[in-house]
Scaffold this active site. Structure first.
Site, short mmCIF file in Angstrom:
data_model
loop_
_atom_site.label_atom_id
_atom_site.label_comp_id
_atom_site.label_asym_id
_atom_site.label_seq_id
_atom_site.Cartn_x
_atom_site.Cartn_y
_atom_site.Cartn_z
N TYR A 28 48.83 -43.60 27.62
CA TYR A 28 49.61 -42.57 28.32
C TYR A 28 51.07 -43.00 28.46
CZ TYR A 28 50.64 -38.92 31.74
OH TYR A 28 51.17 -37.83 32.39
N ALA A 59 42.81 -43.11 31.30
CA ALA A 59 42.04 -44.19 31.90
C ALA A 59 40.61 -43.76 32.25
CB ALA A 59 42.75 -44.73 33.13
N LEU A 60 40.42 -42.50 32.60
CA LEU A 60 39.07 -42.05 32.94
C LEU A 60 38.13 -42.08 31.74
CD1 LEU A 60 39.82 -39.07 35.35
CD2 LEU A 60 38.78 -41.27 35.93
N CYS A 83 47.33 -47.87 32.03
CA CYS A 83 48.23 -47.97 33.17
C CYS A 83 48.19 -46.68 33.97
CB CYS A 83 49.65 -48.24 32.67
SG CYS A 83 50.87 -48.34 33.99
N VAL A 84 48.02 -46.83 35.28
CA VAL A 84 48.05 -45.69 36.19
C VAL A 84 49.15 -45.98 37.21
CG1 VAL A 84 46.71 -44.24 37.75
CG2 VAL A 84 45.55 -45.45 35.88
N HIS A 91 45.40 -37.81 42.81
CA HIS A 91 44.81 -38.03 41.48
C HIS A 91 44.83 -39.51 41.11
CE1 HIS A 91 43.45 -37.05 37.48
NE2 HIS A 91 44.49 -37.68 36.95
N ARG A 129 53.84 -56.55 34.63
CA ARG A 129 52.44 -56.92 34.44
C ARG A 129 51.98 -56.82 32.99
NH1 ARG A 129 53.57 -55.87 39.29
NH2 ARG A 129 52.35 -56.60 41.08
#
Length: 169
Positions: A28, A59-60, A83-84, A91, A129
């Site tokens: 994403y 990610a889901l 990555c979220v 959400h 990260r």
């Protein structure tokens, strides 16, 4: 501040037999995903293992893709990358919690999975990260998967029944 502490890192495992890892990534945020992938590939290659890469929409979908691969392909372990970044709605909580829960559930069922899904407050945290030259969370997720593969191989064939066994049984 993130990154200012030092943490113990296990030595890389070694393998007598070939190891094949599936890297599943949700790109994403493409630049973040590319850094995570670079770190994971480098760690996998450092132990002489092979890898394959697939992409999923978000990610889901990471746990579902890993489950499909486990049922239909021949991989020793899995690395989930994505990555979220927190937004304005809840959400973020759903995606973080449900993707992590899916991976954990499969891990408890015996799959060797390294979770490299970043869950961060902002892009700057994600960049630090993901960067292989900084926190290298992609490499860390690959290392986790490789250590679990090594552990599974160590105990392969040595499974004993759980529970009470009477003497002389």
């Amino acid at each position: 501040m993130a990154g200012s502490e030092t943490h113990y890192t296990l030595p890389r495992p070694s393998f007598d037999e070939d190891v094949k890892i599936l890297i599943v990534v949700a790109p994403y945020y493409r630049d973040i995903a590319d850094d995570l992938i670079a770190g994971a590939k480098a760690e996998i290659e450092a132990v002489g293992a092979e890898w394959e890469l697939v992409e999923v929409p978000g990610a889901l979908e990471l746990p579902t893709a890993i489950r499909i691969a486990d049922q239909t392909a021949d991989f020793d372990g899995y690395v989930a990358l994505g990555c979220v970044i927190r937004g304005e709605t809840t959400h973020y909580d759903t995606v973080c919690n449900d993707s992590s829960r899916g991976l954990s559930t499969m891990g408890l069922a015996g799959l060797c999975i390294g979770n490299g899904i970043l869950t961060v407050e902002n892009r700057e945290q994600a960049e630090v990260r993901a960067d292989p030259d900084r926190m290298n969370k992609g490499g860390g997720a690959a290392a986790a998967a490789l250590h679990l593969v090594a552990l599974a191989r160590k105990w392969k064939g040595g499974a004993l029944p759980a529970g009470f066994r009477p003497p002389n049984a």
